[in-house]
Design an enzyme around this catalytic site. Structure first.
Site, PDB file in Angstrom:
ATOM      1  N   GLU A 386       4.506  -9.004   0.529  1.00 43.87           N
ATOM      2  CA  GLU A 386       3.465  -8.762   1.540  1.00 43.87           C
ATOM      3  C   GLU A 386       2.146  -9.236   0.968  1.00 43.87           C
ATOM      4  O   GLU A 386       1.821  -8.957  -0.191  1.00 43.87           O
ATOM      5  CB  GLU A 386       3.311  -7.276   1.870  1.00 43.87           C
ATOM      6  CG  GLU A 386       4.358  -6.725   2.783  1.00 43.87           C
ATOM      7  CD  GLU A 386       4.082  -5.264   3.166  1.00 43.87           C
ATOM      8  OE1 GLU A 386       2.910  -4.856   3.245  1.00 43.87           O
ATOM      9  OE2 GLU A 386       5.077  -4.542   3.380  1.00 43.87           O
TER      10      GLU A 386
HETATM   11  C1  BGP Z   1       1.662  -1.999   3.654  1.00 45.94           C
HETATM   12  C2  BGP Z   1       2.859  -1.678   4.477  1.00 45.94           C
HETATM   13  C3  BGP Z   1       2.970  -2.409   5.761  1.00 45.94           C
HETATM   14  C4  BGP Z   1       1.667  -2.879   6.334  1.00 45.94           C
HETATM   15  C5  BGP Z   1       0.626  -3.343   5.367  1.00 45.94           C
HETATM   16  C6  BGP Z   1      -0.761  -3.578   5.912  1.00 45.94           C
HETATM   17  O1  BGP Z   1       1.186  -0.827   3.122  1.00 45.94           O
HETATM   18  O2  BGP Z   1       4.062  -1.851   3.763  1.00 45.94           O
HETATM   19  O3  BGP Z   1       3.804  -1.678   6.606  1.00 45.94           O
HETATM   20  O4  BGP Z   1       1.313  -2.506   7.551  1.00 45.94           O
HETATM   21  O5  BGP Z   1       0.535  -2.486   4.274  1.00 45.94           O
HETATM   22  O6  BGP Z   1      -1.399  -2.362   6.157  1.00 45.94           O
HETATM   23  P1  BGP Z   1      -2.139  -2.034   7.502  1.00 45.94           P
HETATM   24  O7  BGP Z   1      -1.149  -2.310   8.581  1.00 45.94           O
HETATM   25  O8  BGP Z   1      -2.500  -0.633   7.426  1.00 45.94           O
HETATM   26  O9  BGP Z   1      -3.288  -2.956   7.557  1.00 45.94           O
END
Ligand code: BGP
Length: 490
Positions: A386
């Site tokens: 991610e």
């Molecule tokens: C991580 C998670 C995701 C995601 C991302 C971005 O913590 O694994 O599920 O959403 O962060 O965070 P946010 O959607 O709060 O911007």
């Protein structure tokens, strides 16, 4: 100019989570997840669950995963008419997976990370037999990926539990949930093992030290760290089983890696930084090296943990069920100083970094730093699963977004990643950016915090056509992948 070209078998792709992306929450025999009761929110208005007490009164515990605040044992979650629950529709991958996969393939993705919705397979978590309709949905997704030569990277559990397991067993605080998880994982291996090599047992498991995702009703450290232990054991059992059932399978778990810096070189700040860092290493060390580290009691003392209950075989399971690679999310760095609270994300500001509208510092070099740090320590390949920037997009009348800011963010981060691989020689299997098609934010439940290279016509309350329109960054990413990184030098 330093060479940004990546190794030829490098995996490029995108990452999503079922309750933020899939929708179809009451279709195909799916059961309810704790996320289904979560309202939308914003930075100013945290998300919450609406819960009903036996006397009929309502409470609204602030929650991302039900355990962000103490919830009385008697409280039961309910849906309220005038609330919006983002997971129900999400952005409707459930009905649009063919279109979305085609769009992702159009950029040259060769891997797609998605999570399986546990309650789509076992609606309450406790069924004897899995829900065939749920299994079939992911069969179709995987087969569609295969048409474009994209391989799946499956997250077995992304921050979620079937709601029944939360209510009946107090989530991961109970060892009973280990058995349900292993049975669920075995079902997935049996069904998809011939088509999936890479698996993640849990998402951002180190977030347990701050806000989730264990499904326990009390936010005290004792329950949280006991839950974490049970999850370590569940992961290790799944890894052992997976290795037996699927010859070439490779397992990771996923860590939220915000690189942590000391605010100054004052020895007290440096030492606090070491300890804060170990709070994260705790999770990576146990799962990546297979045993509890020497500093574990020190970590427990920060969270008032008295004792972690372990079964006789747990130590062996942890050792035999070590991860094959270390995967992590990277969005930002954090700065800490002596006297900060543990897990005080954003507690001290870093004067050298700009921030996103959500206050997340933008720090590409931090990515290279933590790739090195993880590999130095664990000596197993890494996988960035991610990364991305949540931004407010302004589409024109044709819903086209000219997102140069996103291109800048991705370019700088991908360049830092290429440097870690080409200059520092960190073995890295691949990169799956977060939310290639816009989806719902986890922390705030908003739609306006967008990460995608493809715009989705939907607002914070789920209104819109859900039409997908590639942004400027779509073609940029396509070119980066086509040239296997070389275009980062342009
Ligand atoms: C991580 C998670 C995701 C995601 C991302 C971005 O913590 O694994 O599920 O959403 O962060 O965070 P946010 O959607 O709060 O911007």
């Amino acid at each position: 100019m330093l060479n940004k070209k990546l190794p030829k078998d490098f995996m490029w792709g995108g990452a999503t989570a079922d309750f933020q992306y899939e929708g179809g929450f009451n279709e195909g025999g799916r059961g309810l997840l704790s996320h289904d009761y979560e309202t939308n929110g914003s930075i100013e208005h945290p998300r919450h669950h609406t819960m009903k007490m036996p006397d009929g009164s309502l409470i609204n515990p602030r929650s991302s995963f039900i355990d962000a605040e103490d919830v009385p044992d008697e409280a039961m979650p309910i849906f309220i008419d005038d609330q919006y629950y983002p997971s129900h529709q999400a952005v409707d991958f459930f009905h649009r997976y063919k279109e979305d996969i085609k769009l992702m393939a159009g950029m040259g993705f060769n891997v797609f990370r998605f999570s399986i919705c546990w309650s789509r397979i076992f609606p309450t978590g406790e069924e004897e037999k899995p829900n065939e309709e749920g299994l079939k949905f992911y069969d179709d997704v995987i087969d569609e990926l295969a048409k474009y030569k994209m391989q799946p990277l499956i997250t077995i559990c992304h921050d979620e539990l079937p709601m029944e397991l939360v209510l009946k067993y107090n989530g991961w605080a109970s060892r009973k949930v280990i058995d349900y998880y292993v049975k669920y994982a075995e079902t997935l291996f049996e069904r998809y093992g011939d088509r999936c090599k890479y698996w993640l047992t849990f998402n951002e498991i180190n977030a347990i030290r701050g806000f989730g995702p264990t499904g326990v009703r009390k936010s005290n450290g004792q329950d949280r760290y006991q839950a974490a232990h049970n999850m370590f054991v569940a992961s290790a059992k799944a890894v052992q089983l997976g290795h037996k059932m699927m010859k070439d399978s490779q397992f990771g778990a996923m860590y939220a890696m915000s690189e942590i810096y000391p605010a100054t070189c004052k020895p007290e700040d440096m030492f606090f930084h070491l300890q804060e860092h170990r709070e994260n290493w705790y999770f990576i060390d146990i799962m990546g090296r297979g045993y509890y580290p020497n500093y574990a009691p020190e970590v427990w003392s920060h969270h008032n943990v008295k004792n972690i209950e372990m079964a006789p075989n747990d130590k062996k399971d942890l050792m035999d069920g070590q991860l094959d690679f270390i995967s992590f999310s990277y969005y930002r760095s954090n700065t800490v100083k002596d006297g900060d609270k543990w897990f005080n994300v954003g507690g001290s500001t870093n004067p050298y970094l700009k921030e996103t509208p959500w206050g997340w510092p933008v720090d590409p070099l931090g990515l290279r730093y933590c790739m090195n740090e993880i590999y130095d320590r664990i000596q197993k390949p890494i996988f960035i699963v991610e990364n991305g920037m949540g931004a407010i997009d302004q589409p024109d009348d044709n819903l086209y977004v000219c997102d140069d800011y996103r291109i800048d963010y991705l370019k700088e981060h991908l360049s830092a990643m290429a440097d870690a691989i080409n200059i520092d020689h960190v073995p890295c299997l691949g990169y799956t950016m977060w939310g290639p098609i816009d989806l719902v934010s986890l922390s705030t439940g908003e739609m306006k915090k967008r990460y995608g290279l493809v715009y989705v016509d939907m607002d914070d309350l789920g209104n819109g056509t859900l039409k997908r329109v590639p942004k400027k960054s779509y073609n940029w990413m396509k070119r980066v992948i086509e040239t296997n990184g070389l275009a980062l030098e342009e």
